[in-house]
Design a protein around this motif. Structure first.
Motif, short mmCIF file in Angstrom:
data_model
loop_
_atom_site.label_atom_id
_atom_site.label_comp_id
_atom_site.label_asym_id
_atom_site.label_seq_id
_atom_site.Cartn_x
_atom_site.Cartn_y
_atom_site.Cartn_z
N SER A 1 0.82 -1.11 -0.08
CA SER A 1 0.02 0.07 0.04
C SER A 1 0.84 1.32 -0.07
CB SER A 1 -1.08 -0.09 1.14
OG SER A 1 -0.16 0.06 2.58
N GLY A 2 0.44 2.42 -0.65
CA GLY A 2 0.94 3.87 -0.58
C GLY A 2 1.60 4.08 1.00
N ASP A 3 0.93 3.58 1.65
CA ASP A 3 0.96 4.23 3.09
C ASP A 3 2.16 3.66 4.07
OD1 ASP A 3 -2.11 5.35 3.50
OD2 ASP A 3 -1.91 3.48 2.42
N ILE A 4 2.97 2.46 3.35
CA ILE A 4 4.18 2.16 4.02
C ILE A 4 5.28 2.70 3.86
CG2 ILE A 4 4.78 0.38 1.97
CD1 ILE A 4 4.96 -1.60 4.04
N THR A 5 6.13 2.91 4.73
CA THR A 5 7.35 3.48 4.84
C THR A 5 8.49 2.63 4.11
OG1 THR A 5 8.36 2.85 6.73
CG2 THR A 5 7.00 4.94 6.83
N LEU A 6 9.61 3.29 3.32
CA LEU A 6 10.45 2.51 2.82
C LEU A 6 11.23 1.52 4.02
CD1 LEU A 6 12.04 1.96 0.19
CD2 LEU A 6 13.62 3.79 1.25
N SER A 7 11.35 2.14 5.17
CA SER A 7 12.05 1.15 5.93
C SER A 7 10.97 -0.06 6.57
CB SER A 7 12.12 2.23 7.30
OG SER A 7 12.17 1.23 8.36
N GLN A 8 9.70 0.28 6.64
CA GLN A 8 8.98 -0.75 6.86
C GLN A 8 8.84 -1.96 5.37
OE1 GLN A 8 5.55 1.57 7.49
NE2 GLN A 8 5.48 1.15 9.65
N LEU A 9 9.05 -1.48 4.46
CA LEU A 9 8.76 -2.35 3.27
C LEU A 9 10.35 -3.35 3.25
CD1 LEU A 9 7.17 -3.08 0.78
CD2 LEU A 9 8.50 -1.08 -0.53
N LYS A 10 11.35 -2.43 3.59
CA LYS A 10 12.63 -3.27 3.64
C LYS A 10 12.66 -4.36 4.62
CE LYS A 10 14.80 -1.45 0.20
NZ LYS A 10 15.20 -2.48 -0.82
N LYS A 11 12.06 -4.02 5.86
CA LYS A 11 12.07 -5.02 6.81
C LYS A 11 11.34 -6.29 6.47
CE LYS A 11 12.22 -2.11 10.94
NZ LYS A 11 11.45 -1.12 11.82
N VAL A 12 10.20 -6.09 5.76
CA VAL A 12 9.26 -7.12 5.10
C VAL A 12 9.96 -7.97 3.88
CG1 VAL A 12 7.13 -7.79 3.94
CG2 VAL A 12 7.14 -5.94 5.70
N GLU A 13 10.72 -7.12 3.16
CA GLU A 13 11.45 -7.72 2.07
C GLU A 13 12.73 -8.56 2.65
OE1 GLU A 13 13.36 -4.86 -0.61
OE2 GLU A 13 13.20 -6.26 -2.14
N ASN A 14 13.29 -8.06 3.80
CA ASN A 14 14.38 -8.95 4.20
C ASN A 14 13.84 -10.27 4.75
OD1 ASN A 14 16.19 -7.05 3.80
ND2 ASN A 14 16.29 -6.19 5.78
N LEU A 15 12.66 -10.19 5.27
CA LEU A 15 12.13 -11.56 5.82
C LEU A 15 11.74 -12.41 4.55
CD1 LEU A 15 9.51 -10.29 8.57
CD2 LEU A 15 11.60 -11.39 8.92
N ILE A 16 11.08 -11.68 3.72
CA ILE A 16 10.69 -12.61 2.39
C ILE A 16 11.95 -13.24 1.85
CG2 ILE A 16 9.47 -12.58 0.14
CD1 ILE A 16 7.65 -10.52 1.11
N ASN A 17 13.03 -12.49 1.58
CA ASN A 17 14.39 -13.02 1.04
C ASN A 17 14.82 -14.20 1.55
OD1 ASN A 17 14.38 -11.30 -1.29
ND2 ASN A 17 15.53 -9.57 0.03
N SER A 18 14.52 -14.48 2.89
CA SER A 18 14.99 -15.68 3.57
C SER A 18 14.28 -16.94 3.06
CB SER A 18 14.76 -15.54 5.11
OG SER A 18 13.66 -15.80 5.43
N THR A 19 13.38 -16.67 2.18
CA THR A 19 12.13 -17.74 1.85
C THR A 19 12.76 -18.35 0.31
OG1 THR A 19 10.32 -16.60 0.90
CG2 THR A 19 10.54 -17.31 3.15
N GLY A 20 13.54 -17.47 -0.33
CA GLY A 20 14.00 -17.55 -1.61
C GLY A 20 14.09 -16.26 -2.35
N ARG A 21 13.88 -16.05 -3.80
CA ARG A 21 13.93 -15.04 -4.68
C ARG A 21 12.76 -14.15 -4.16
NH1 ARG A 21 17.76 -15.76 -8.66
NH2 ARG A 21 17.32 -13.51 -9.16
N ALA A 22 12.78 -12.88 -4.37
CA ALA A 22 11.55 -12.01 -4.50
C ALA A 22 11.52 -10.93 -5.24
CB ALA A 22 11.62 -11.58 -2.84
N VAL A 23 10.44 -10.66 -5.79
CA VAL A 23 10.31 -9.37 -6.91
C VAL A 23 9.15 -8.39 -6.23
CG1 VAL A 23 11.08 -10.46 -8.90
CG2 VAL A 23 8.72 -10.83 -8.45
N PHE A 24 9.56 -7.43 -6.39
CA PHE A 24 8.45 -6.19 -5.89
C PHE A 24 7.62 -5.63 -7.13
CE2 PHE A 24 7.38 -1.65 -5.49
CZ PHE A 24 6.39 -1.69 -4.33
N LEU A 25 6.43 -5.72 -7.04
CA LEU A 25 5.52 -5.32 -8.25
C LEU A 25 4.99 -4.02 -7.90
CD1 LEU A 25 3.51 -8.69 -8.67
CD2 LEU A 25 5.50 -7.93 -10.04
N GLU A 26 5.08 -3.20 -8.79
CA GLU A 26 4.63 -1.71 -8.65
C GLU A 26 2.97 -1.83 -8.73
OE1 GLU A 26 5.90 1.13 -8.22
OE2 GLU A 26 7.94 0.83 -8.51
N GLU A 27 2.53 -2.93 -9.60
CA GLU A 27 1.23 -3.04 -9.90
C GLU A 27 0.69 -4.16 -9.26
OE1 GLU A 27 -0.62 -2.83 -14.03
OE2 GLU A 27 1.44 -2.42 -14.48
#
Ligand SMILES: NC(=O)C1=CN([C@@H]2O[C@H](COP(=O)(O)OP(=O)(O)OC[C@H]3O[C@@H](n4cnc5c(N)ncnc54)[C@H](OP(=O)(O)O)[C@@H]3O)[C@@H](O)[C@H]2O)C=CC1
Ligand SMILES: O=C(O)[C@@H]1CCC=N1
Length: 266
Positions: A133-159
């Motif tokens: 969602s547009g309401d998330i901060t970059l720092s919050q998004l990075k935290k989630v991305e770090n967690l997801i990265n531990s499960t394999g590959r991850a891609v962020f979708l703008e859409e």
């Protein structure tokens, strides 16, 4: 980080196990809300985290809440969760088809990441696409991305709208692969091999072929051509596949999965 998981089933636990393995979350900071009694008992006995059976105000103490119940169970979950959720908490949904808008509206909460993983995450070899969602901060998004990265590959979708297609392709994809492997093993058995021999022949073939896709400097058509000798056995099989519209049927199956993901959001 402190993580609560609502619905500690196949996918929820695949995520949780990766977080623990990479020391991103400590077991004592993992709160598992699991209503299925047998599953909850199994989680208790393997000491997977703190296990409870219902959503309580305690959930409000966690940095991140993962929603990993089946989409059909979400209305009940959102009713309970909206009573206890705190404004600064991050929600990570892995539910097929449920949009960020719908989660925001049902929880009256803004900070949402929606992800679509797959089961190879169990081995740290998952493929996840995520949108936020547009309401998330970059720092919050990075935290989630770090967690997801531990499960394999991850891609962020703008859409976010592409997530239904991701669900149909990589989310459900492992099942298509297992289905093909199973059919090949069955063919092997029908041709007279013992189960274990048929399985070995097929599994090693799939593994080697996967590595060829990744390492040979050839297109998929060139790889097929290199196997299919003129007038030979592969050509005979491929001809039969074409007559049975196998590729077309596979694609139609994937489009049906995408359609179902869209229906689930309604
Ligand atoms: N499996 C996969 O390959 C993938 C799944 N997903 C998504 O992940 C989500 C979960 O799928 P999956 O892990 O396969 O499903 P599971 O059925 O394995 O896990 C969901 C768990 O949540 C429990 N549950 C249901 N309602 C509640 C509730 N109110 N509170 C707490 N727990 C509850 C279920 O119990 P009970 O069994 O009693 O209903 C079940 O144990 C789905 O939304 C799916 O779309 C996404 C990508 C891949
Ligand atoms: O079948 C399903 O609905 C879920 C989503 C992707 C894989 N499993």
């Amino acid at each position: 980080m402190k993580v609560a998981i609502v619905g500690a089933g196949n996918m929820g636990m695949a995520f949780a196990k990766s977080f623990i393995q990479y020391d991103l979350v400590k077991k004592e900071n993992l709160f598992l809300i699991e209503k299925n009694a047998a599953r909850a008992e199994a989680l208790q006995s393997e000491k997977a985290g703190v296990v409870v059976d219902t959503i309580s105000p305690k959930v409000g103490e966690y940095d991140l809440i993962i929603l990993s119940v089946k989409p059909q169970d979400y209305p009940t979950v959102s009713e309970e969760l909206k009573k206890v959720i705190q404004p600064n908490q991050i929600i990570l949904s892995i539910m097929a088809g449920i949009s960020i808008d719908k989660i925001q509206e049902s929880l009256n909460h803004r900070i949402i990441v929606r992800a679509m993983p797959n089961t190879p995450a169990l081995l740290g070899m998952g493929m996840t696409a995520f949108a936020a969602s547009g309401d998330i901060t970059l720092s919050q998004l990075k935290k989630v991305e770090n967690l997801i990265n531990s499960t394999g590959r991850a891609v962020f979708l703008e859409e976010e709208s592409l997530l239904d297609a991701v669900t149909a392709l990589s989310g459900s994809g492992p099942a298509y692969f297992f289905y093909l492997v199973k059919a090949m093993i069955e063919a092997g058995k029908e041709m007279g091999f013992e189960d274990s021999m048929a399985a070995l022949l097929v599994k090693q073939t799939m593994l080697g072929s996967f590595h060829l896709i990744n390492n040979a400097e050839k297109s998929l058509d060139e790889l097929i051509k290199a196997v299919a000798s003129k007038g030979g056995t592969t050509e005979a099989a491929l001809k039969r596949f074409e007559e049975g519209l196998l590729a077309q049927n596979l694609k139609e199956g994937i489009f049906a999965a995408q359609k179902r993901a869209t229906e689930l959001s309604k």
